[in-house]
Motif scaffolding. Sequence first.
Motif, PDB file in Angstrom:
ATOM      1  N   THR A  54       0.831  -1.258   0.165  1.00  0.00           N
ATOM      2  CA  THR A  54       0.086   0.045   0.094  1.00  0.00           C
ATOM      3  C   THR A  54       0.878   1.086  -0.126  1.00  0.00           C
ATOM      4  O   THR A  54       0.631   2.100  -0.659  1.00  0.00           O
ATOM      5  CB  THR A  54      -1.042   0.058   1.399  1.00  0.00           C
ATOM      6  N   LEU A  55       2.003   1.392   0.741  1.00  0.00           N
ATOM      7  CA  LEU A  55       2.755   2.387   0.717  1.00  0.00           C
ATOM      8  C   LEU A  55       3.558   2.594  -0.590  1.00  0.00           C
ATOM      9  O   LEU A  55       3.492   3.747  -1.019  1.00  0.00           O
ATOM     10  CB  LEU A  55       3.978   2.096   1.646  1.00  0.00           C
ATOM     11  N   THR A  58       0.764   4.251  -3.095  1.00  0.00           N
ATOM     12  CA  THR A  58       0.504   5.473  -2.733  1.00  0.00           C
ATOM     13  C   THR A  58       1.749   6.413  -3.101  1.00  0.00           C
ATOM     14  O   THR A  58       1.430   7.496  -3.824  1.00  0.00           O
ATOM     15  CB  THR A  58       0.321   5.408  -1.413  1.00  0.00           C
ATOM     16  N   CYS A  59       2.771   5.898  -2.944  1.00  0.00           N
ATOM     17  CA  CYS A  59       4.229   6.764  -3.599  1.00  0.00           C
ATOM     18  C   CYS A  59       4.186   6.648  -4.884  1.00  0.00           C
ATOM     19  O   CYS A  59       4.516   7.685  -5.648  1.00  0.00           O
ATOM     20  CB  CYS A  59       5.327   6.049  -2.901  1.00  0.00           C
ATOM     21  N   ASN A  61       1.531   6.582  -6.882  1.00  0.00           N
ATOM     22  CA  ASN A  61       0.234   7.359  -7.448  1.00  0.00           C
ATOM     23  C   ASN A  61       0.827   8.814  -7.236  1.00  0.00           C
ATOM     24  O   ASN A  61       0.568   9.714  -7.960  1.00  0.00           O
ATOM     25  CB  ASN A  61      -0.857   7.062  -6.510  1.00  0.00           C
ATOM     26  N   ASP A  62       1.529   9.117  -6.070  1.00  0.00           N
ATOM     27  CA  ASP A  62       1.802  10.657  -5.774  1.00  0.00           C
ATOM     28  C   ASP A  62       3.074  11.049  -6.886  1.00  0.00           C
ATOM     29  O   ASP A  62       3.123  12.243  -7.118  1.00  0.00           O
ATOM     30  CB  ASP A  62       2.330  10.639  -4.367  1.00  0.00           C
ATOM     31  N   CYS A  70      10.530   6.413  -5.494  1.00  0.00           N
ATOM     32  CA  CYS A  70       9.885   5.475  -4.468  1.00  0.00           C
ATOM     33  C   CYS A  70      10.903   4.208  -4.188  1.00  0.00           C
ATOM     34  O   CYS A  70      10.370   2.998  -4.280  1.00  0.00           O
ATOM     35  CB  CYS A  70       8.519   4.798  -4.975  1.00  0.00           C
TER      36      CYS A  70
END
Length: 122
Positions: A54-55, A58-59, A61-62, A70
């Motif tokens: 999940t981390l 999200t990285c 995606n950002d 990442c």
Amino acid sequence: MKLTHYLWRRRQHARVAQDIKKVPFREYLPLSLKDSVQGAARKSSEQNCLYEMTLLFTCLNDSNFENQLCGNQIKSLQECMKNYTEHMEEQKVARKLEVPKPNAKTFTNTQVTYLLHKYPNV
């Protein structure tokens, strides 16, 4: 009036525990353990590196899916997957053993059957 009072009084005493002599115990099956245990599939309670994944997502995606930004999350996910695969290999080896290891917390069905044969019912 007297009849309702009598019925109400009877209802309150209906929940009294039953007398053992009124309901005798009948043993249909013997009250002892069997000599073996049937196998049951046990699901792993681990979440297979879900938090690290999940981390990473999200990285990604950002940062518009740039892998270079990442790197730490990718390394942590790879380490988690490595530890998870090692742990699963250990579990596979432990499942194949018939004799349980000392101080083991979980047992397979064959290990419990072995212990039941070693220490039978009294």
